[in-house]
Scaffold this active site. Structure first.
Site, short mmCIF file in Angstrom:
data_model
loop_
_atom_site.label_atom_id
_atom_site.label_comp_id
_atom_site.label_asym_id
_atom_site.label_seq_id
_atom_site.Cartn_x
_atom_site.Cartn_y
_atom_site.Cartn_z
N THR A 176 16.69 13.70 -49.89
CA THR A 176 17.29 12.79 -48.91
C THR A 176 17.64 11.46 -49.55
O THR A 176 18.76 10.94 -49.39
CB THR A 176 16.31 12.57 -47.74
OG1 THR A 176 16.08 13.82 -47.10
CG2 THR A 176 16.87 11.57 -46.73
N CYS A 212 14.48 20.49 -42.02
CA CYS A 212 14.59 19.08 -42.35
C CYS A 212 14.84 18.19 -41.14
O CYS A 212 14.75 16.98 -41.22
CB CYS A 212 15.69 18.88 -43.37
SG CYS A 212 15.43 19.94 -44.79
N ASN A 262 22.16 24.93 -46.95
CA ASN A 262 20.75 25.27 -46.75
C ASN A 262 20.53 26.24 -45.60
O ASN A 262 19.56 26.98 -45.58
CB ASN A 262 19.90 24.01 -46.55
CG ASN A 262 20.36 23.18 -45.38
OD1 ASN A 262 21.54 22.88 -45.26
ND2 ASN A 262 19.45 22.80 -44.51
C1 LIG Z 1 20.71 20.84 -48.88
C2 LIG Z 1 19.59 19.87 -48.72
N1 LIG Z 1 19.82 18.57 -48.94
C3 LIG Z 1 18.86 17.66 -48.81
C4 LIG Z 1 17.59 18.01 -48.42
C5 LIG Z 1 16.56 16.96 -48.24
O1 LIG Z 1 15.65 16.96 -49.31
P1 LIG Z 1 14.21 16.27 -49.15
O2 LIG Z 1 13.46 17.10 -48.18
O3 LIG Z 1 13.65 16.34 -50.54
O4 LIG Z 1 14.40 14.90 -48.71
C6 LIG Z 1 17.31 19.36 -48.14
C7 LIG Z 1 15.98 19.77 -47.68
O5 LIG Z 1 15.75 20.90 -47.33
C8 LIG Z 1 18.34 20.30 -48.30
O6 LIG Z 1 18.14 21.60 -48.06
#
Ligand SMILES: Cc1ncc(COP(=O)(O)O)c(C=O)c1O
Length: 405
Positions: A73, A348, A168
């Site tokens: 993020t 998320c 995702n």
């Molecule tokens: C495609 C994608 N981007 C960003 C994130 C966010 O990452 P984080 O949980 O390390 O903040 C995720 C989390 O699953 C994700 O799948």
């Protein structure tokens, strides 16, 4: 948890022992601050330099491009907001520098409606607080942004394109080199969220200006990520202070997790070809058995496993379905009873029981989107486990069929 089949690696992959072992010295004896000039700082500073170089090598980028962050993020926020504001500041400086040749500020961003919330919310912030305008390119029904659609969306004032490498929720893989090339033809910066691609797809040779990664998807602990942004691209930092990470992210660096990240990423990359081929075959069989035996089930995202040019159309470990006439939560509960853990989509968005913004953007009706279930396989999965998972899905669907009939 023994005896359980964990099929939610898109939320978090098992932590690799090697990553923890590599991190341990920097949590214990080598506790010094990497910015300290004395002996205690030297070991951690060298470990950080080494971790940065190893990550850069996997990405085919330079060590100076690598900023360690707290996760995916923050990496998305830094890349998108940092580059958009950095370019704005630079544009202003240029227009002031050359009298009479004002450079119009580039304040338009292109993304798509199926991006991760970290991308969409960063773009929304730029629009709300800094007055940027945004175009969300409509993907095709399988989640692909076509070169033609991107070309049509780019304007003379576009500063940045941000499009995900692997989605995702539906696993669809984008042709990043082609899309980045289109942006560059018009001098537009290109960022890709590669969080779900790491360990499954090539990370080097993408031709991007920036990409984001998260440690806990490749076997590092949670709390570490990388914003890889070419050093030549001006970045306005989000976190201000002592100027660590080349001024792009102040604050004492998390040496232990940076070392863990580099170790996990290297291992994931070394195993990638073997894991991708094996897991893809297990996953393809799983999809075929589920679709062949569960009435009303359909696959979301790319329908084939390879695109026309031979690229994978979907990440090798990913299968996502809608089980129409049921509910995703009910399927998940039935699967849990059969000791199979999957997810209803993105982990998320905290506490959200809204239908997936990805599926609704692809034209899936909200009530059908509520029936979605995502299976993301670990790299260690075996054929027997894949078959057991398929049997569990069929049995779960059969026991639900009567209640939803
Ligand atoms: C495609 C994608 N981007 C960003 C994130 C966010 O990452 P984080 O949980 O390390 O903040 C995720 C989390 O699953 C994700 O799948």
């Amino acid at each position: 948890m023994t005896g359980r089949l964990y099929l939610d690696t898109a939320a978090a992959a098992p932590v690799r022992r090697e990553a923890l072992e590599a991190a341990w010295p920097y949590l214990a004896g080598a506790f010094g601050n990497p910015s300290s000039h004395h002996e205690f700082g030297r070991g951690p500073a060298e470990a950080l330099t080494d971790a940065r170089a190893r990550v850069a090598k996997v990405l085919g980028m330079r060590a100076t491009d690598i900023t360690f962050t707290s996760g995916g993020t923050e990496a998305d926020n830094l890349a998108i907001i940092g580059m958009a504001l950095g370019a704005r500041t630079q544009g202003r400086a240029q227009s002031q520098g050359r009298a009479g040749t004002a450079v119009p500020p580039r304040r338009h961003i292109v993304t798509s409606p199926i991006e991760h919330e970290a991308v969409l919310a960063s773009v929304e912030f730029l629009a709300r607080v800094h007055g940027f305008t945004v175009t969300e390119v409509a993907p095709t029904s399988d989640g692909t942004v076509t070169p033609e659609a991107l070309t049509a969306a780019i304007r003379p004032d576009t500063v940045l394109v941000s499009l995900g490498y692997a989605n995702n929720e539906i696993g669809t893989v984008a042709d990043i080199p082609t899309l980045a090339g289109i942006a560059h033809e018009d001098g537009v910066l290109f960022h890709t969220d590669a969080v779900q691609a790491a360990g499954w797809l090539p990370l080097s040779g993408l031709g991007v200006d920036a990409l984001s990664l998260a440690g806990h998807k490749v076997g590092a602990p949670k709390g570490i990520g990388v914003a890889a942004i070419r050093a030549r691209v001006p970045v306005e930092p989000l976190i201000h202070g002592g100027g660590q990470e080349s001024g792009r992210r102040s604050g004492t660096e998390n040496v232990a997790l940076a070392v863990a990240f580099a170790t996990a990423l290297e291992l994931a990359e070394a195993e990638r070809h073997e894991a991708a081929d094996r897991v893809r075959a297990i996953r393809d069989e799983f999809i075929a058995v589920v679709l062949g035996n569960v009435p009303g089930a359909f696959l979301t995202g790319a329908q084939g496993t390879a695109g026309p040019d031979g690229r994978p159309a979907r990440t090798p470990n990913h299968a996502s379905f809608c089980f129409s006439n049921t509910s995703g939560e009910a399927v998940l509960l039935e699967l849990e009873r059969r000791r199979v853990t999957a997810s209803s989509g993105s982990a998320c968005a905290v506490g959200s029981d809204e239908p997936s913004h990805v599926l609704t953007a692809l034209g899936v009706a909200a009530e059908v989107a509520q029936t979605s279930v995502r299976f993301t396989f670990p790299s260690s999965i075996t054929y027997d486990q894949g078959r057991a998972a398929a049997r569990a899905v069929i049995s779960a669907a059969e026991s639900l069929a009567s209640s939803f009939a």
